[in-house]
Design a protein around this motif. Structure first.
Motif, short mmCIF file in Angstrom:
data_model
loop_
_atom_site.label_atom_id
_atom_site.label_comp_id
_atom_site.label_asym_id
_atom_site.label_seq_id
_atom_site.Cartn_x
_atom_site.Cartn_y
_atom_site.Cartn_z
N ASP A 63 -6.73 -91.56 22.24
CA ASP A 63 -5.56 -91.94 21.45
C ASP A 63 -5.35 -91.00 20.26
N LEU A 64 -6.46 -90.52 19.70
CA LEU A 64 -6.39 -89.72 18.48
C LEU A 64 -6.53 -88.22 18.74
N ASP A 65 -6.40 -87.81 19.98
CA ASP A 65 -6.48 -86.40 20.36
C ASP A 65 -5.36 -85.63 19.67
N GLY A 66 -5.71 -84.62 18.88
CA GLY A 66 -4.73 -83.79 18.20
C GLY A 66 -4.09 -84.40 16.98
N VAL A 67 -4.45 -85.62 16.64
CA VAL A 67 -3.87 -86.33 15.50
C VAL A 67 -4.44 -85.78 14.19
N ALA A 68 -3.59 -85.51 13.21
CA ALA A 68 -4.05 -85.11 11.88
C ALA A 68 -4.60 -86.34 11.17
N LEU A 69 -5.94 -86.39 11.04
CA LEU A 69 -6.64 -87.58 10.57
C LEU A 69 -7.27 -87.33 9.21
N GLY A 70 -6.89 -88.12 8.21
CA GLY A 70 -7.42 -87.96 6.87
C GLY A 70 -8.64 -88.82 6.62
N ALA A 71 -9.60 -88.29 5.85
CA ALA A 71 -10.80 -89.04 5.48
C ALA A 71 -11.34 -88.49 4.17
#
Length: 258
Positions: A131-139
């Motif tokens: 689901d999160l493939d290629g998603v710009a994910l902030g942490a």
């Protein structure tokens, strides 16, 4: 005579060592971040508030010790503890094997899972790696949540931030697609005006190796007496109802965990 003098000198040295080890913990300097609501945050007038802060005060009261809080950026928290800037860290620091190589920990004082939040109009359907493939994910950098994303969501485009405030601004403005953090932190943010942009996509299954055993109090490795005093105080506030009182002030569910 020389032997007697040497013995006397040795006795003085060992007495000094014993005195150093018998640290007086009537005053304890507590390191915290002040940028991680609702656990610890600085108000507009410079006051530290939050679950971590109230727990720290309750523990110090139980230990008949004076608490003095010291704010510290998250990335430098463990080095500052080791350098003696403060005596303990109460800042939602997860107990992990990696951190145990550098510092000691008390037993946990809460344990909640990580989660993903996205804009309300996001097309992302779930929290799996696919689901999160290629998603710009902030942490937030140097956290168990960023470590989790690196290990479990390797195809996401992970973006690291010094504090949660920066990733919140970026996801609200559309510069990133999703964020990962503690479910409580995200849920509380979503209830604010600034968090109206977004929704909770779902929680993630914690990995004990990455996420650890829950949040504990970090102590220098030599300060075993302080660790033991904190552990006794944690058990005491769990038993006498003070923990529940603080828990219910901030949350509608039990954050201590199983």
């Amino acid at each position: 005579m020389r032997i007697l003098r040497l013995a006397a000198a040795a006795a003085v040295v060992f007495a000094g060592v014993g005195a150093a080890q018998a640290q007086d913990w009537s005053k304890i300097r507590i390191g915290t971040e002040g940028a991680y609501p609702p656990f610890n945050t600085l108000t507009a007038d410079g006051q530290l508030v939050g679950f971590d802060i109230d727990i720290a005060k309750a523990l110090c009261e139980e230990m008949n010790a004076e608490c003095v809080f010291v704010t510290q950026d998250w990335d430098g928290m463990i080095p500052a503890l080791q350098a003696g800037k403060f005596d303990a860290v109460i800042a939602s620091m997860s107990i992990t094997e990696e951190r145990k190589q550098k510092v000691d920990f008390t037993n946990k004082y809460y344990n909640t899972p990580p989660a993903i939040a996205v804009p309300k109009d996001s097309p992302i359907k779930g929290t799996s790696a696919e689901d999160l493939d290629g998603v710009a994910l902030g942490a937030q950098s140097s956290t168990t949540h960023s470590n989790y994303a690196e290990a479990k969501l390797p195809s996401a485009d992970l973006r690291l931030y010094p504090t949660p405030d920066e990733y919140k601004l970026d996801v609200a403005s559309g510069r990133i697609d999703a964020v990962i953090d503690d479910v409580v932190v995200l849920s509380e943010w979503l209830e604010t005006e600034d968090g109206a942009c977004c929704k909770l996509l779902g929680t993630l299954t914690p990995d004990p190796v990455i996420n650890g055993e829950g949040a504990g109090i970090a102590i220098r490795k030599d300060d075993t007496a302080l660790r033991d005093q904190f552990n006794e105080a944690i058990e005491a506030i769990l038993a006498n109802g003070k923990y529940k009182e603080i828990n219910d002030k901030y949350f509608v569910f039990d954050v201590y965990g199983g």
